[in-house]
Design a protein around this motif. Sequence first.
Motif, PDB file in Angstrom:
ATOM      1  N   ALA A 204       0.862  -1.179   0.000  1.00  0.00           N
ATOM      2  CA  ALA A 204       0.000   0.000   0.000  1.00  0.00           C
ATOM      3  C   ALA A 204       0.896   1.225   0.000  1.00  0.00           C
ATOM      4  O   ALA A 204       1.599   1.483   0.971  1.00  0.00           O
ATOM      5  N   GLY A 205       0.902   1.949  -1.100  1.00  0.00           N
ATOM      6  CA  GLY A 205       1.769   3.121  -1.214  1.00  0.00           C
ATOM      7  C   GLY A 205       2.857   2.898  -2.234  1.00  0.00           C
ATOM      8  O   GLY A 205       3.665   1.978  -2.097  1.00  0.00           O
ATOM      9  N   GLY A 206       2.879   3.739  -3.252  1.00  0.00           N
ATOM     10  CA  GLY A 206       3.868   3.595  -4.331  1.00  0.00           C
ATOM     11  C   GLY A 206       4.881   4.718  -4.337  1.00  0.00           C
ATOM     12  O   GLY A 206       5.342   5.130  -5.405  1.00  0.00           O
ATOM     13  N   GLY A 207       5.240   5.226  -3.149  1.00  0.00           N
ATOM     14  CA  GLY A 207       6.270   6.255  -3.047  1.00  0.00           C
ATOM     15  C   GLY A 207       7.648   5.660  -3.263  1.00  0.00           C
ATOM     16  O   GLY A 207       7.791   4.584  -3.863  1.00  0.00           O
ATOM     17  N   GLU A 227      -1.873   2.488  -5.111  1.00  0.00           N
ATOM     18  CA  GLU A 227      -1.414   3.887  -5.036  1.00  0.00           C
ATOM     19  C   GLU A 227      -2.628   4.804  -5.230  1.00  0.00           C
ATOM     20  O   GLU A 227      -3.420   4.613  -6.164  1.00  0.00           O
ATOM     21  N   SER A 228      -2.770   5.798  -4.331  1.00  0.00           N
ATOM     22  CA  SER A 228      -3.956   6.661  -4.362  1.00  0.00           C
ATOM     23  C   SER A 228      -3.849   7.783  -5.396  1.00  0.00           C
ATOM     24  O   SER A 228      -4.867   8.320  -5.834  1.00  0.00           O
ATOM     25  N   ASP A 229      -2.635   8.143  -5.805  1.00  0.00           N
ATOM     26  CA  ASP A 229      -2.450   9.229  -6.776  1.00  0.00           C
ATOM     27  C   ASP A 229      -2.439   8.664  -8.193  1.00  0.00           C
ATOM     28  O   ASP A 229      -1.624   7.786  -8.509  1.00  0.00           O
ATOM     29  N   LEU A 230      -3.329   9.174  -9.047  1.00  0.00           N
ATOM     30  CA  LEU A 230      -3.489   8.615 -10.395  1.00  0.00           C
ATOM     31  C   LEU A 230      -2.219   8.771 -11.228  1.00  0.00           C
ATOM     32  O   LEU A 230      -1.783   7.829 -11.903  1.00  0.00           O
ATOM     33  N   LEU A 246      -2.475  -0.806  -8.866  1.00  0.00           N
ATOM     34  CA  LEU A 246      -3.899  -0.492  -8.716  1.00  0.00           C
ATOM     35  C   LEU A 246      -4.041   0.945  -8.229  1.00  0.00           C
ATOM     36  O   LEU A 246      -3.350   1.357  -7.289  1.00  0.00           O
ATOM     37  N   HIS A 247      -4.944   1.700  -8.853  1.00  0.00           N
ATOM     38  CA  HIS A 247      -5.228   3.052  -8.381  1.00  0.00           C
ATOM     39  C   HIS A 247      -6.412   2.993  -7.428  1.00  0.00           C
ATOM     40  O   HIS A 247      -7.503   2.556  -7.810  1.00  0.00           O
ATOM     41  N   GLY A 248      -6.186   3.382  -6.164  1.00  0.00           N
ATOM     42  CA  GLY A 248      -7.280   3.320  -5.208  1.00  0.00           C
ATOM     43  C   GLY A 248      -6.800   3.563  -3.792  1.00  0.00           C
ATOM     44  O   GLY A 248      -5.630   3.897  -3.553  1.00  0.00           O
TER      45      GLY A 248
END
Length: 403
Positions: A204-207, A227-230, A246-248
Amino acid sequence: MILSELQDRLDLRTINGNGSFPSVLRRAGADDADMLIALTNSDEINMVACQVASTLFHTPTKIARIRSQEYMQQKSLFAEEAIPVDVIISPENLVTEYIHHLIEHPSALQVLDFADGKVQLVAVKAYYGGPLVGHELKTVRQHIPGVDMRVAAIFREGESLPPTADRVIQADDEVFFVAARKHIPTVISEMRKLDNPIKRVMLAGGGNIGAQLASILEKDYQVKVIESDLRRSKYLAGELHSSIVLHGDAADPDLLIEENIEAMDVFCALTNDDEANILSAMLAKRLGARKVMSLINRPAYVDLVESGLIDIALSPHQVTIGAMLAHIRRGDVVAVHALRRGSAEAIEAIAHGDHTCSKVVGRRIDELKLPKDTSIGAIVRGDEVLIAHHDTVIQSEDHVILF
């Protein structure tokens, strides 16, 4: 505000200002400082501070925190004739490596490398039914014939217990042991039932940490990244090879259920928001993930969450501080790792000299006058790993692992 609180709590002097400005560094005592440690949130300020300290104040040792992979990939940048940084501390790289070790050893709470990985210090929680549980430490050799290992420490309900020969291991004890890397799985299996190998990982998190970890893990595991940022999601989808991006929202139960969270061997919450990490990890555990880890920056939260649904709280603070201490400790110290949120330390130091000028070289371990609560766990001599016993003699250039 932050500085006044620090000054009230600790024995130090504080200066308010931009850490890369010559006048601020001079006020802070750069003229006669032995070391500059630049740890701001800006890579650029940290690098300029090192440059200024080198050019104007001739500071001998300069340490900088560098987060951006753009800089990290250009090693030639950091040289005396370019940007004079002697030691680079990258929290993201250190945390990524730390999580990778934990995924390689799914039964461990902590896995730390010494002597370029030849020796590892591993923490496991002793479970009911483990072969060593209920037995004295002196019986270890009977249980694991042919494998040399040493118990460095035992923590029971947060309290440190000396690992004496007649100490009985109880269920739920945290046991720290030292062994050659190849023997680690065998020793873990004596403490507890070995967990099944990990196949599926959800991040959870693609930083910076999430992206680095995904690129390493996707070679050997099935990886999903939420990742929440598109825009960041699209970037990751182009950079990663076999990982599914996944975007969400990782705290959305419908998304987790849809992506088969109950089939995940590991769920790692790695965003910049402690609260979001804690909540998404707890939710993933409730929905059936086998093991959950949460990145937590606030030290006060770490102890709080590990006693609940979260299996492992990942503290960048503790992982990073060990790398820093290795360069601050006196003597030829190769590595330092903080354990149990700083309540103990494991140190790798090199012994130099001979029996006439050294307090340790040429002497048996039981002859050494070590500080209270200090023990030697292992010695690395060239490519040979020696688990420390009372009659082991330390030689010059040995790498000595102390707890």
